[in-house]
Enzyme design. Structure first.
Site, mmCIF file in Angstrom:
data_model
loop_
_atom_site.group_PDB
_atom_site.id
_atom_site.type_symbol
_atom_site.label_atom_id
_atom_site.label_comp_id
_atom_site.label_asym_id
_atom_site.label_seq_id
_atom_site.Cartn_x
_atom_site.Cartn_y
_atom_site.Cartn_z
ATOM 1 N N PRO A 132 -67.026 6.226 4.907
ATOM 2 C CA PRO A 132 -65.837 6.433 5.754
ATOM 3 C C PRO A 132 -64.885 7.395 5.066
ATOM 4 O O PRO A 132 -64.566 7.227 3.892
ATOM 5 C CB PRO A 132 -65.222 5.029 5.844
ATOM 6 N N ARG A 190 -67.745 13.162 0.929
ATOM 7 C CA ARG A 190 -67.233 14.526 1.072
ATOM 8 C C ARG A 190 -68.324 15.572 1.238
ATOM 9 O O ARG A 190 -68.150 16.530 1.992
ATOM 10 C CB ARG A 190 -66.343 14.853 -0.129
ATOM 11 N N CYS A 233 -59.089 1.431 -1.050
ATOM 12 C CA CYS A 233 -58.111 2.466 -0.680
ATOM 13 C C CYS A 233 -56.837 2.322 -1.526
ATOM 14 O O CYS A 233 -56.179 1.283 -1.508
ATOM 15 C CB CYS A 233 -57.780 2.370 0.807
ATOM 16 N N GLY A 278 -70.042 8.011 -5.011
ATOM 17 C CA GLY A 278 -69.143 8.832 -5.808
ATOM 18 C C GLY A 278 -69.805 10.072 -6.350
ATOM 19 O O GLY A 278 -70.762 10.001 -7.114
ATOM 20 N N ASP A 279 -69.307 11.225 -5.873
ATOM 21 C CA ASP A 279 -69.711 12.527 -6.412
ATOM 22 C C ASP A 279 -71.157 12.928 -6.120
ATOM 23 O O ASP A 279 -71.708 13.774 -6.834
ATOM 24 C CB ASP A 279 -69.488 12.595 -7.925
ATOM 25 N N LYS A 338 -66.666 -2.696 0.316
ATOM 26 C CA LYS A 338 -66.670 -1.413 -0.400
ATOM 27 C C LYS A 338 -65.524 -1.445 -1.394
ATOM 28 O O LYS A 338 -64.370 -1.612 -1.003
ATOM 29 C CB LYS A 338 -66.503 -0.251 0.574
HETATM 30 C C1 LIG Z 1 -59.720 12.021 2.763
HETATM 31 C C2 LIG Z 1 -60.477 10.791 2.351
HETATM 32 C C3 LIG Z 1 -60.394 9.650 3.141
HETATM 33 C C4 LIG Z 1 -61.083 8.498 2.778
HETATM 34 N N1 LIG Z 1 -61.023 7.399 3.593
HETATM 35 C C5 LIG Z 1 -61.706 6.284 3.236
HETATM 36 C C6 LIG Z 1 -61.711 5.138 4.093
HETATM 37 O O1 LIG Z 1 -61.144 5.116 5.199
HETATM 38 N N2 LIG Z 1 -62.370 4.034 3.658
HETATM 39 C C7 LIG Z 1 -63.034 4.001 2.461
HETATM 40 O O2 LIG Z 1 -63.632 2.993 2.117
HETATM 41 N N3 LIG Z 1 -63.070 5.078 1.674
HETATM 42 C C8 LIG Z 1 -62.438 6.206 2.032
HETATM 43 N N4 LIG Z 1 -62.519 7.312 1.235
HETATM 44 C C9 LIG Z 1 -63.370 7.266 0.040
HETATM 45 C C10 LIG Z 1 -64.797 7.696 0.387
HETATM 46 O O3 LIG Z 1 -65.400 6.810 1.287
HETATM 47 C C11 LIG Z 1 -65.663 7.770 -0.878
HETATM 48 O O4 LIG Z 1 -65.663 6.516 -1.489
HETATM 49 C C12 LIG Z 1 -65.165 8.822 -1.870
HETATM 50 O O5 LIG Z 1 -64.839 10.012 -1.209
HETATM 51 C C13 LIG Z 1 -66.227 9.086 -2.946
HETATM 52 O O6 LIG Z 1 -67.437 9.480 -2.374
HETATM 53 P P1 LIG Z 1 -67.883 11.035 -2.266
HETATM 54 O O7 LIG Z 1 -67.770 11.607 -3.643
HETATM 55 O O8 LIG Z 1 -69.277 10.989 -1.750
HETATM 56 O O9 LIG Z 1 -66.913 11.688 -1.323
HETATM 57 C C14 LIG Z 1 -61.862 8.481 1.587
HETATM 58 C C15 LIG Z 1 -61.958 9.637 0.829
HETATM 59 C C16 LIG Z 1 -61.292 10.792 1.190
HETATM 60 C C17 LIG Z 1 -61.441 12.032 0.364
#
Ligand SMILES: Cc1cc2nc3c(=O)[nH]c(=O)nc-3n(C[C@H](O)[C@H](O)[C@H](O)COP(=O)(O)O)c2cc1C
Length: 344
Positions: free
Chosen positions: A21, A232, A106, A208-209, A145
């Protein structure tokens, strides 16, 4: 490394790759775009206030909007009060959603000030109580989460995961950072491994990442996690799930999407936004996302220029049509000439 079909409680998924998300980005239109590219096993709504959902606020109701093609979908809830979370979860179950996820990650003040999101990491007893109330309230699987802890001195993820499993949580996703880190620093794979070692049998999903299929394979190999959640990276490369699945299965990679296919994807995304949120918000939303698409679509400057200016569906279609031909060399009498960004 073989891909596995993940089982979360009574929910059997095809594959083990989850779309994270990302509030403000992973809305219904985007989820449909990503699912269309293949390889997504499960997606989530943005985090939704349990209180807001119970009150039926328009914002909350919009966040839980879905359709049959957007399946399977987990509802992610946040809140600090166990009873309120439980009632919101029942609502989700009544709406036919197959899974509820509790947000313990969050770090945003709006979410933590009432004791929700990452604030619950500072009070693990309250976090377990909330999860317990959710599990008791519904028959669908409840997942959590979480981040590693509030800060580097208070890493709670392994112990908390054990307690969550004990009260019936069906899977945990670990975003391997602390709350105070927000998105800084690097995700710590060793901490995901500690959670995997700590729980008895529930699947642990690493997060993550992960920016490439190789990152996902590495995360699984180093941590023993059962699944990988990608956030992302999917915004700019919605094919990452398809490609990761192929890598994990030992299949040859699909050809990289062509420029035409990438442009088609932006157009499809816009049309889905149009269908689901209307013209004004579709135009606004696609403008916010250009920087993600521009990472892989060239000439990026032209794409940004073209889409930033559009303010209606007709203008969007004209801009995208012009962008399609904007990489072509046009010559008049053997002299190269520029191609207008916007067709008239
Ligand atoms: C703009 C933004 C909004 C996010 N919103 C949520 C959210 O609503 N719920 C949640 O559990 N994590 C949220 N996250 C965290 C992501 O789900 C994820 O844990 C984090 O980006 C790391 O994963 P990634 O490196 O694959 O992006 C958000 C991250 C970003 C950058």
């Amino acid at each position: 490394m073989l891909p596995m079909d993940l089982r979360i409680g009574n929910l059997k998924l095809e594959g083990n790759l989850l779309l994270a998300p990302i509030a403000g980005y992973t809305d219904l239109a985007f989820r449909l775009v990503v699912r269309g590219c293949g390889g997504v096993s499960l997606a989530f709504t943005d985090l939704v206030s349990a209180q807001g959902l119970l009150r039926g606020t328009p914002g909350s109701l919009e966040l839980v909007r879905t359709c049959p093609a957007d399946s399977p979908l987990g509802l992610q809830l946040y809140g600090g009060e166990a009873e309120v979370l439980a009632r919101a979860a029942r609502l989700a179950q009544d709406r036919g959603l197959p899974l509820v996820d509790l947000n313990l990650g969050c770090p945003v003040y709006k979410v933590t000030r009432h004791g929700g999101g990452a604030a619950l990491l500072r009070d693990p007893t309250a976090a377990v109580r909330a999860a317990d109330a959710l599990v008791r309230a519904v028959d669908i699987p409840v997942t959590v989460k979480m981040r590693l802890g509030w800060d580097g001195d208070t890493i709670v993820a392994p112990r908390l995961a054990v307690e969550l499993e004990r009260v019936g949580v069906a899977a945990v996703t670990v975003h391997a950072r602390t709350a105070v880190q927000k998105l800084g620093g690097k995700a710590r794979l060793d901490e995901i491994a500690r959670v995997v070692d700590a729980v008895r049998e529930i699947p642990v999903i690493g997060n993550g990442d992960v920016r490439s299929p190789a990152d996902a394979a590495r995360m699984m190999a180093r941590t023993g996690c059962a699944g990988v959640m990608i956030g992302r990276a999917a915004l700019g490369d919605p094919w990452i799930f398809r490609d990761t699945r192929a890598l994990l299965a030992g299949n040859p990679p699909s050809p990289a999407p062509t420029r035409e296919q990438r442009i088609d994807l932006v157009a499809r995304h816009f049309r889905l936004l149009l269908e689901h949120v209307g013209e004004a918000r579709a135009c606004q939303s696609i403008r916010r996302r250009i920087r993600w698409h521009a990472k892989t679509l060239h000439p990026a400057r032209r794409l940004r220029a073209a889409l930033q200016r559009q303010g209606s569906a007709a203008e969007f279609e004209r801009a995208i049509a012009a962008f399609r031909i904007s990489d072509r060399k046009v010559e008049i009498d053997g002299e190269p000439v520029g191609v207008p960004v916007q067709a008239t």
